[in-house]
Design an enzyme around this catalytic site. Structure first.
Site, PDB file in Angstrom:
ATOM      1  N   ASP A  68       0.841  -1.202   0.000  1.00 43.18           N
ATOM      2  CA  ASP A  68       0.000   0.000   0.000  1.00 43.18           C
ATOM      3  C   ASP A  68       0.871   1.244   0.000  1.00 43.18           C
ATOM      4  O   ASP A  68       0.941   1.984   0.989  1.00 43.18           O
ATOM      5  CB  ASP A  68      -0.955  -0.034   1.208  1.00 43.18           C
ATOM      6  CG  ASP A  68      -2.040  -1.082   1.021  1.00 43.18           C
ATOM      7  OD1 ASP A  68      -2.418  -1.353  -0.137  1.00 43.18           O
ATOM      8  OD2 ASP A  68      -2.506  -1.641   2.031  1.00 43.18           O
TER       9      ASP A  68
ATOM     10  N   HIS B  12     -15.343  -5.577 -11.593  1.00 39.46           N
ATOM     11  CA  HIS B  12     -16.813  -5.662 -11.522  1.00 39.46           C
ATOM     12  C   HIS B  12     -17.356  -4.880 -12.709  1.00 39.46           C
ATOM     13  O   HIS B  12     -17.378  -3.653 -12.699  1.00 39.46           O
ATOM     14  CB  HIS B  12     -17.312  -5.063 -10.202  1.00 39.46           C
ATOM     15  CG  HIS B  12     -18.769  -5.236  -9.948  1.00 39.46           C
ATOM     16  ND1 HIS B  12     -19.361  -4.893  -8.754  1.00 39.46           N
ATOM     17  CD2 HIS B  12     -19.762  -5.717 -10.721  1.00 39.46           C
ATOM     18  CE1 HIS B  12     -20.662  -5.152  -8.807  1.00 39.46           C
ATOM     19  NE2 HIS B  12     -20.928  -5.650 -10.004  1.00 39.46           N
TER      20      HIS B  12
ATOM     21  N   GLN C 189      -8.639  -1.340  11.237  1.00 35.57           N
ATOM     22  CA  GLN C 189      -9.303  -2.644  11.154  1.00 35.57           C
ATOM     23  C   GLN C 189     -10.133  -2.849  12.419  1.00 35.57           C
ATOM     24  O   GLN C 189      -9.686  -2.527  13.518  1.00 35.57           O
ATOM     25  CB  GLN C 189      -8.262  -3.772  11.032  1.00 35.57           C
ATOM     26  CG  GLN C 189      -7.397  -3.687   9.784  1.00 35.57           C
ATOM     27  CD  GLN C 189      -8.114  -4.185   8.530  1.00 35.57           C
ATOM     28  OE1 GLN C 189      -9.318  -4.474   8.548  1.00 35.57           O
ATOM     29  NE2 GLN C 189      -7.381  -4.258   7.432  1.00 35.57           N
TER      30      GLN C 189
ATOM     31  N   LYS D  55       0.757  -7.913  -2.591  1.00 34.03           N
ATOM     32  CA  LYS D  55      -0.558  -7.477  -3.102  1.00 34.03           C
ATOM     33  C   LYS D  55      -0.435  -6.083  -3.703  1.00 34.03           C
ATOM     34  O   LYS D  55      -0.057  -5.129  -3.031  1.00 34.03           O
ATOM     35  CB  LYS D  55      -1.579  -7.464  -1.962  1.00 34.03           C
ATOM     36  CG  LYS D  55      -2.985  -7.105  -2.438  1.00 34.03           C
ATOM     37  CD  LYS D  55      -3.995  -7.318  -1.334  1.00 34.03           C
ATOM     38  CE  LYS D  55      -4.139  -6.147  -0.402  1.00 34.03           C
ATOM     39  NZ  LYS D  55      -4.717  -4.939  -1.012  1.00 34.03           N
TER      40      LYS D  55
ATOM     41  N   LYS E  81     -10.218  -6.038  -7.983  1.00 29.57           N
ATOM     42  CA  LYS E  81     -11.657  -6.274  -7.736  1.00 29.57           C
ATOM     43  C   LYS E  81     -12.507  -5.897  -8.945  1.00 29.57           C
ATOM     44  O   LYS E  81     -13.369  -5.013  -8.874  1.00 29.57           O
ATOM     45  CB  LYS E  81     -12.140  -5.508  -6.496  1.00 29.57           C
ATOM     46  CG  LYS E  81     -11.394  -5.865  -5.221  1.00 29.57           C
ATOM     47  CD  LYS E  81     -12.013  -5.199  -3.999  1.00 29.57           C
ATOM     48  CE  LYS E  81     -11.272  -5.483  -2.714  1.00 29.57           C
ATOM     49  NZ  LYS E  81      -9.953  -4.828  -2.622  1.00 29.57           N
TER      50      LYS E  81
ATOM     51  N   THR F 118     -15.552  -5.841   3.698  1.00 31.12           N
ATOM     52  CA  THR F 118     -15.666  -5.789   5.161  1.00 31.12           C
ATOM     53  C   THR F 118     -16.013  -4.382   5.647  1.00 31.12           C
ATOM     54  O   THR F 118     -16.395  -4.205   6.796  1.00 31.12           O
ATOM     55  CB  THR F 118     -14.360  -6.268   5.840  1.00 31.12           C
ATOM     56  OG1 THR F 118     -13.272  -5.618   5.199  1.00 31.12           O
ATOM     57  CG2 THR F 118     -14.196  -7.755   5.730  1.00 31.12           C
TER      58      THR F 118
ATOM     59  N   ILE G 237     -19.407  -5.652 -16.998  1.00 32.68           N
ATOM     60  CA  ILE G 237     -20.150  -6.648 -17.780  1.00 32.68           C
ATOM     61  C   ILE G 237     -19.239  -7.857 -18.015  1.00 32.68           C
ATOM     62  O   ILE G 237     -18.010  -7.731 -17.995  1.00 32.68           O
ATOM     63  CB  ILE G 237     -20.662  -6.061 -19.123  1.00 32.68           C
ATOM     64  CG1 ILE G 237     -19.514  -5.545 -19.980  1.00 32.68           C
ATOM     65  CG2 ILE G 237     -21.692  -4.961 -18.864  1.00 32.68           C
ATOM     66  CD1 ILE G 237     -19.954  -5.158 -21.400  1.00 32.68           C
TER      67      ILE G 237
ATOM     68  N   GLY H  30      -0.444  -5.825   6.088  1.00 30.16           N
ATOM     69  CA  GLY H  30       0.242  -4.615   5.657  1.00 30.16           C
ATOM     70  C   GLY H  30       0.929  -3.926   6.810  1.00 30.16           C
ATOM     71  O   GLY H  30       2.086  -4.193   7.128  1.00 30.16           O
ATOM     72  N   ARG H  31       0.187  -3.031   7.491  1.00 29.08           N
ATOM     73  CA  ARG H  31       0.801  -2.159   8.488  1.00 29.08           C
ATOM     74  C   ARG H  31       1.474  -2.858   9.670  1.00 29.08           C
ATOM     75  O   ARG H  31       2.467  -2.326  10.184  1.00 29.08           O
ATOM     76  CB  ARG H  31      -0.227  -1.126   8.962  1.00 29.08           C
ATOM     77  CG  ARG H  31      -0.478  -0.068   7.893  1.00 29.08           C
ATOM     78  CD  ARG H  31      -1.757   0.678   8.108  1.00 29.08           C
ATOM     79  NE  ARG H  31      -2.920  -0.201   7.940  1.00 29.08           N
ATOM     80  CZ  ARG H  31      -4.170   0.192   8.066  1.00 29.08           C
ATOM     81  NH1 ARG H  31      -4.435   1.444   8.379  1.00 29.08           N
ATOM     82  NH2 ARG H  31      -5.161  -0.661   7.876  1.00 29.08           N
TER      83      ARG H  31
ATOM     84  N   ASN I 218     -18.135  -9.736 -20.430  1.00 26.09           N
ATOM     85  CA  ASN I 218     -17.085  -9.742 -21.444  1.00 26.09           C
ATOM     86  C   ASN I 218     -15.894  -8.867 -21.041  1.00 26.09           C
ATOM     87  O   ASN I 218     -14.735  -9.236 -21.234  1.00 26.09           O
ATOM     88  CB  ASN I 218     -17.679  -9.249 -22.772  1.00 26.09           C
ATOM     89  CG  ASN I 218     -16.706  -9.430 -23.899  1.00 26.09           C
ATOM     90  OD1 ASN I 218     -16.236 -10.532 -24.147  1.00 26.09           O
ATOM     91  ND2 ASN I 218     -16.370  -8.338 -24.559  1.00 26.09           N
ATOM     92  N   THR I 219     -16.189  -7.720 -20.419  1.00 27.03           N
ATOM     93  CA  THR I 219     -15.122  -6.797 -20.011  1.00 27.03           C
ATOM     94  C   THR I 219     -14.282  -7.402 -18.890  1.00 27.03           C
ATOM     95  O   THR I 219     -13.051  -7.322 -18.911  1.00 27.03           O
ATOM     96  CB  THR I 219     -15.743  -5.454 -19.566  1.00 27.03           C
ATOM     97  OG1 THR I 219     -16.443  -4.920 -20.684  1.00 27.03           O
ATOM     98  CG2 THR I 219     -14.701  -4.473 -19.099  1.00 27.03           C
TER      99      THR I 219
ATOM    100  N   ASP J   4      -4.961  -7.016  -6.849  1.00 28.18           N
ATOM    101  CA  ASP J   4      -6.204  -6.764  -6.101  1.00 28.18           C
ATOM    102  C   ASP J   4      -6.957  -5.601  -6.753  1.00 28.18           C
ATOM    103  O   ASP J   4      -6.991  -4.500  -6.207  1.00 28.18           O
ATOM    104  CB  ASP J   4      -5.819  -6.459  -4.644  1.00 28.18           C
ATOM    105  CG  ASP J   4      -7.014  -6.166  -3.763  1.00 28.18           C
ATOM    106  OD1 ASP J   4      -8.136  -6.573  -4.099  1.00 28.18           O
ATOM    107  OD2 ASP J   4      -6.815  -5.516  -2.711  1.00 28.18           O
TER     108      ASP J   4
END
Ligand code: C5P
Length: 245
Positions: free
Chosen positions: A14, A67, A197, A36, A65, A127, A69, A217-218, A71-72, A63
């Site tokens: 990050d 989202h 978190q 990541k 994510k 989350t 259509i 990460g941190r 085909n894309t 990472d």
């Protein structure tokens, strides 16, 4: 054992520039199997950052994510696989057809069993989402019902696993069985700060609960000695695995 555990530790890169990413990879690649790369770093640096991690001997969890259509998403997934990432993810809320098309596109490029085939992961419910977040977009179901439901849908569509809170691992294992891969962020050694978190587990608890990979990460990046922090996390993961998971 430590090497096997190293493969299960994912460090969240990050950072906002290539140089910082490279510094972390050079420092940690002997302790961490997977790095990541998320939306910020990828938007800033693009595929170069993936090539850099791989050049240093690390693997990449892309990472982003996806989202969109079907085909894309399938076309983007093929590009991710061609970059040589070890795992990437899509939103299960994109639906069955989106995930099935993605799986088919990867099947055509790297059939199951091919060493170059990445793990195809789905995000169930972020989350950061609460029941209220879901209600606002018209989903009147509890998070605890939506998470296993979307995990099951991802499995039926041929995805390999999900990214989920460690607190959700039990529900997902019950819904999807032992072979379904579960990647969990939200992991904090007992001595580390919680940062932002909220629902956390220690590395040992997450492994015992059934996580396959931990995203951290941190607790490493903010430690006085990040290499030592990674080592302590590896020790904790190894002893939990030795105890029989
Ligand atoms: O620093 P920390 O260990 O909290 O980093 C966790 C990483 O996992 C971050 O990159 C964060 O965006 C990501 N993540 C998360 N919770 C999710 C999904 C991803 O913390 N549900």
């Amino acid at each position: 054992m430590k090497n096997a555990v190293r493969e299960r530790l994912i460090f969240a890169l990050d950072v906002d520039c290539f140089e910082d990413a490279e510094t972390w990879v050079k420092l940690l690649h002997e302790k961490v199997g997977v790095f990541k790369v998320g939306k910020q770093l990828f938007t800033r640096c693009g595929p170069e950052v993936v090539h850099m991690v791989k050049g240093e001997g690390g693997n990449v969890f892309l990472d982003l994510k996806y989202h969109d259509i079907p085909n894309t998403v399938a076309s983007a997934a093929v590009e991710a696989a061609k970059l040589g990432v070890t795992m990437f993810n899509v939103h299960a809320l994109g639906g069955r057809e989106m995930m099935e098309k993605t799986v088919s596109a990867i099947d055509a490029l790297y059939p199951r069993g091919d060493a170059n085939r990445p793990l195809l992961l789905a995000v169930t419910i972020l989350t950061s989402s609460t029941e209220q977040t879901l209600a606002e977009v018209g989903i009147d179901r509890p998070v605890a019902e939506m998470v296993p439901r979307l995990a099951r849908l991802a499995k039926e569509a041929g995805m390999d696993g999900v990214v989920a809170s460690p607190k959700e691992v039990g529900l997902i294992r019950e819904a999807c069985g032992e072979d379904f891969v579960i990647v969990t962020p939200g992991v904090r050694p007992a001595t580390a700060s919680l940062d932002d978190q909220k629902r956390v587990m220690t590395p040992a608890e997450a492994i015992v609960a059934g996580s396959d990979y931990l995203v951290i990460g941190r607790p490493i990046s903010a430690a006085d000695d990040p290499v030592e922090a990674a080592d302590l996390i590896l020790d904790e993961m190894a002893s939990a695995l030795n105890k029989g998971r």
